[in-house]
Design a protein around this motif. Structure first.
Motif, short mmCIF file in Angstrom:
data_model
loop_
_atom_site.label_atom_id
_atom_site.label_comp_id
_atom_site.label_asym_id
_atom_site.label_seq_id
_atom_site.Cartn_x
_atom_site.Cartn_y
_atom_site.Cartn_z
N ASN A 42 110.86 76.47 -9.68
CA ASN A 42 111.54 75.35 -9.76
C ASN A 42 112.54 75.46 -10.91
O ASN A 42 112.36 75.58 -12.00
CB ASN A 42 110.38 74.37 -10.36
CG ASN A 42 111.19 72.77 -10.18
OD1 ASN A 42 112.18 72.60 -10.94
ND2 ASN A 42 110.48 71.94 -9.61
N THR A 44 114.82 73.42 -11.73
CA THR A 44 115.39 72.11 -12.57
C THR A 44 114.07 72.27 -13.99
O THR A 44 114.46 71.88 -15.09
CB THR A 44 114.89 70.82 -11.66
OG1 THR A 44 115.91 70.81 -10.80
CG2 THR A 44 115.32 69.62 -12.64
N GLU A 45 112.80 72.63 -13.57
CA GLU A 45 111.76 72.47 -14.61
C GLU A 45 111.98 73.89 -15.38
O GLU A 45 111.26 73.92 -16.26
CB GLU A 45 110.52 72.31 -13.75
CG GLU A 45 110.53 70.89 -13.35
CD GLU A 45 109.09 70.64 -12.99
OE1 GLU A 45 108.11 71.32 -13.10
OE2 GLU A 45 108.89 69.73 -12.36
#
Length: 65
Positions: A42, A44-45
């Protein structure tokens, strides 16, 4: 990717990713390792979840990839 006989899942922090090409490269390279059954990153994270067979590969070996 390997089929889990002894499944284990870890969530890892990944630093230094800048784009989807980074995500794709990490998923591809780690996913090719013997003993790894799944790798999801992921962007974004800044996190990744890896499923692997502890009898075939260690988390340290995965991290070196």
């Amino acid at each position: 990717m390997a089929k889990d006989r002894n499944p284990h899942e870890e969530t890892l922090e990944i630093k230094g990713m800048h784009c989807n090409a980074c995500v794709n490269l990490i998923e591809k390279k780690v996913g090719e390792l013997d003993g790894v059954s799944d790798m999801k990153v992921n962007l974004t994270e800044g996190m990744a979840t890896v499923s692997y067979d502890k009898s075939e590969i260690t988390l340290d070996e995965i991290g070196k990839r």
